[in-house]
Design a protein around this motif. Structure first.
Motif, short mmCIF file in Angstrom:
data_model
loop_
_atom_site.label_atom_id
_atom_site.label_comp_id
_atom_site.label_asym_id
_atom_site.label_seq_id
_atom_site.Cartn_x
_atom_site.Cartn_y
_atom_site.Cartn_z
N ASN A 130 0.82 -1.21 0.00
CA ASN A 130 0.00 0.00 0.00
C ASN A 130 0.86 1.26 0.00
OD1 ASN A 130 -2.24 -1.65 0.15
ND2 ASN A 130 -2.66 -1.25 2.30
N TYR A 131 2.09 1.11 0.46
CA TYR A 131 2.98 2.27 0.56
C TYR A 131 3.95 2.38 -0.62
CZ TYR A 131 1.48 2.59 5.46
OH TYR A 131 0.74 2.71 6.61
N ASP A 132 3.83 1.53 -1.62
CA ASP A 132 4.81 1.54 -2.71
C ASP A 132 4.93 2.91 -3.38
OD1 ASP A 132 5.65 -1.05 -2.37
OD2 ASP A 132 4.48 -1.88 -4.03
N GLY A 133 3.78 3.50 -3.71
CA GLY A 133 3.83 4.79 -4.38
C GLY A 133 4.41 5.87 -3.49
N ALA A 134 3.98 5.89 -2.22
CA ALA A 134 4.50 6.88 -1.27
C ALA A 134 5.98 6.67 -1.03
CB ALA A 134 3.73 6.78 0.04
N ALA A 135 6.41 5.40 -1.01
CA ALA A 135 7.82 5.10 -0.78
C ALA A 135 8.68 5.62 -1.92
CB ALA A 135 8.02 3.60 -0.59
N LEU B 205 8.51 3.59 9.24
CA LEU B 205 8.26 3.40 7.82
C LEU B 205 9.25 4.21 6.98
CD1 LEU B 205 4.36 3.47 7.76
CD2 LEU B 205 5.78 1.56 7.00
N ALA B 206 9.51 5.44 7.42
CA ALA B 206 10.48 6.27 6.71
C ALA B 206 11.86 5.61 6.73
CB ALA B 206 10.54 7.66 7.34
N SER B 207 12.22 5.01 7.86
CA SER B 207 13.51 4.32 7.96
C SER B 207 13.55 3.11 7.04
CB SER B 207 13.75 3.89 9.41
OG SER B 207 13.91 5.01 10.25
N ALA B 208 12.42 2.40 6.93
CA ALA B 208 12.36 1.23 6.04
C ALA B 208 12.50 1.66 4.58
CB ALA B 208 11.05 0.48 6.26
N VAL C 63 15.38 9.63 4.30
CA VAL C 63 13.94 9.89 4.34
C VAL C 63 13.51 10.14 5.78
CG1 VAL C 63 11.63 9.00 3.81
CG2 VAL C 63 13.57 8.36 2.36
N ARG C 64 12.73 11.18 5.98
CA ARG C 64 12.15 11.45 7.30
C ARG C 64 10.63 11.41 7.20
NH1 ARG C 64 10.09 16.61 7.64
NH2 ARG C 64 10.75 18.04 5.97
N TYR C 65 9.99 11.18 8.34
CA TYR C 65 8.52 11.16 8.37
C TYR C 65 8.01 12.52 8.84
CZ TYR C 65 3.75 10.07 9.82
OH TYR C 65 2.39 10.07 9.97
N GLU C 66 7.01 13.03 8.14
CA GLU C 66 6.36 14.29 8.53
C GLU C 66 4.88 14.01 8.77
OE1 GLU C 66 5.29 18.67 6.68
OE2 GLU C 66 7.21 17.74 6.15
N ASP C 67 4.45 14.22 10.00
CA ASP C 67 3.06 13.95 10.36
C ASP C 67 2.20 15.17 10.08
OD1 ASP C 67 1.44 11.77 11.59
OD2 ASP C 67 0.85 13.40 12.94
N LEU C 68 1.07 14.95 9.42
CA LEU C 68 0.13 16.01 9.07
C LEU C 68 -1.18 15.81 9.81
CD1 LEU C 68 0.59 15.91 5.18
CD2 LEU C 68 1.82 17.36 6.81
N THR C 69 -1.98 16.85 9.87
CA THR C 69 -3.36 16.66 10.33
C THR C 69 -4.10 15.84 9.28
OG1 THR C 69 -4.25 18.61 9.22
CG2 THR C 69 -3.30 18.93 11.43
N GLN C 70 -5.21 15.28 9.66
CA GLN C 70 -5.97 14.48 8.72
C GLN C 70 -6.41 15.31 7.52
OE1 GLN C 70 -9.07 12.14 10.53
NE2 GLN C 70 -10.00 11.57 8.58
N ASP C 71 -6.87 16.53 7.77
CA ASP C 71 -7.31 17.39 6.66
C ASP C 71 -6.14 17.75 5.74
OD1 ASP C 71 -9.92 17.37 7.53
OD2 ASP C 71 -9.81 19.31 8.54
N ASP C 72 -4.99 18.04 6.33
CA ASP C 72 -3.84 18.38 5.51
C ASP C 72 -3.36 17.18 4.70
OD1 ASP C 72 -3.84 20.99 6.33
OD2 ASP C 72 -2.22 20.77 7.80
N ALA D 30 6.61 -12.93 8.96
CA ALA D 30 6.09 -12.22 7.79
C ALA D 30 7.20 -11.38 7.16
CB ALA D 30 4.92 -11.33 8.21
N THR D 31 7.00 -11.03 5.91
CA THR D 31 7.98 -10.26 5.15
C THR D 31 8.08 -8.83 5.68
OG1 THR D 31 7.34 -11.56 3.22
CG2 THR D 31 8.68 -9.60 2.82
N SER D 32 9.29 -8.32 5.78
CA SER D 32 9.49 -6.98 6.32
C SER D 32 9.10 -5.90 5.32
CB SER D 32 10.96 -6.78 6.73
OG SER D 32 11.78 -6.71 5.57
N ALA D 33 8.82 -4.71 5.85
CA ALA D 33 8.49 -3.59 4.99
C ALA D 33 9.66 -3.24 4.07
CB ALA D 33 8.12 -2.38 5.84
N ALA D 34 10.88 -3.24 4.60
CA ALA D 34 12.04 -2.88 3.79
C ALA D 34 12.20 -3.84 2.62
CB ALA D 34 13.30 -2.86 4.65
N THR D 35 11.93 -5.12 2.85
CA THR D 35 12.05 -6.11 1.78
C THR D 35 11.03 -5.83 0.67
OG1 THR D 35 12.84 -7.81 3.31
CG2 THR D 35 11.90 -8.57 1.24
#
Length: 282
Positions: free
Chosen positions: A142-147, A204-207, A216-225, A270-275
């Motif tokens: 589900n995160y492929d595009g975002a990654a 997830l950013a680290s993976a 890569v760093r993670y930036e948390d947004l409000t739900q609306d943003d 289970a398979t890791s996110a990084a994999t």
């Protein structure tokens, strides 16, 4: 024993069919468009045409079937009725087990994505055939595009606060489903399925960084943003709202799964996110 997989032309369905083939089974693939699975037919898979909206076609597709995997549909607003059509056809066919791909904690999960799963589970509770619930957690895919975007921009956006998500590879869930479909003792069970990693946004950013060789760093947004960011990325309004809602619910712990059910069914971690992220785009 004859095992049928609905929506077998989709990403999960195809993987389940392949897992069944690997297990020595000759599954039935139920699809709307047989041309999408011509390669599976060439491997000996019995391909049958039916859609969730066509009870007569479903009746024909389930002739001689002992077990069936009902993979949840993707037509929002229609899914409970469509899934009910499959269930009633399975009842008429006299199948011995129907498995359904649901979502974690579907019976009380407030996510927008959960509503039709909950409605389907309520219908399944009235079934005259034995059922088993496979409450699949998040797919790392589900995160492929975002990654991919984060690897270029250096930022992974989300709205999950400090919540954790217990994901796994789509193939892991497929293999677990194949195990349930080909072994005994699953009638009436509810499997809460999630991977061995429970990752925060920062994790997830680290993976992504590990998989892509990027910073890569993670930036948390409000739900609306986050909705606005997803729209800016090209998603339609409804899908952006659904994904942002899911992220917010991750922040509430709704997709952190600690049962170990997936590992037990797989007989391995289970398979890791990084994999998964590393394999994306290959």
């Amino acid at each position: 024993m004859t095992v049928a997989v609905t929506a077998a032309g989709g990403k999960l369905g195809r993987l389940v069919v392949e897992a069944l083939l690997d297990a020595g089974e000759r599954p039935v693939a139920i699809v709307r468009d047989p041309s999408r699975v011509a390669d599976l037919a060439a491997r000996g898979v019995d391909v049958r045409k039916a859609s969730y909206d066509d009870p007569a076609a479903l009746d024909a597709a389930l002739v001689g079937v002992d077990r069936v995997l009902l993979i949840s549909g993707n037509e929002f607003g229609k899914r409970v009725a469509q899934h009910t059509n499959v269930l009633r056809a399975a009842e008429r066919a006299g199948v011995e087990l129907l498995a359904y791909t649901s979502i974690p904690r579907a019976d009380h999960n407030p996510m927008l994505l959960a509503a039709e799963h909950r409605g389907t589970e309520e219908v399944l509770a009235t079934a005259t055939v034995p059922t088993v619930l496979l409450r699949n957690g998040w797919y790392w895919e589900n995160y492929d595009g975002a990654a991919a975007h984060a690897a270029q921009s250096g930022v992974l956006h989300g709205a999950m606060a400090r919540g954790r998500v217990s994901g796994a590879a789509r193939a892991d869930y497929a293999q677990a489903a194949a195990r349930v479909l080909t072994s005994a003792g699953h009638e009436g069970r509810v499997y809460e399925l999630g991977g061995d990693e429970a990752l925060t946004g920062a994790d997830l950013a680290s993976a992504v960084a590990e998989a892509k060789g990027a910073t890569v760093r993670y930036e948390d947004l409000t739900q609306d943003d986050y909705v606005a960011a997803l729209r800016a990325a090209g998603l339609d309004d409804q899908f952006a709202a659904v994904l942002a809602d899911a992220d917010a619910r991750i922040g509430e712990g709704l997709l952190e799964v600690t049962t170990g059910d997936l590992t037990e069914l797989l007989g391995r971690r289970a398979t890791s996110a990084a994999t998964v992220f590393a394999a994306a785009g290959r």
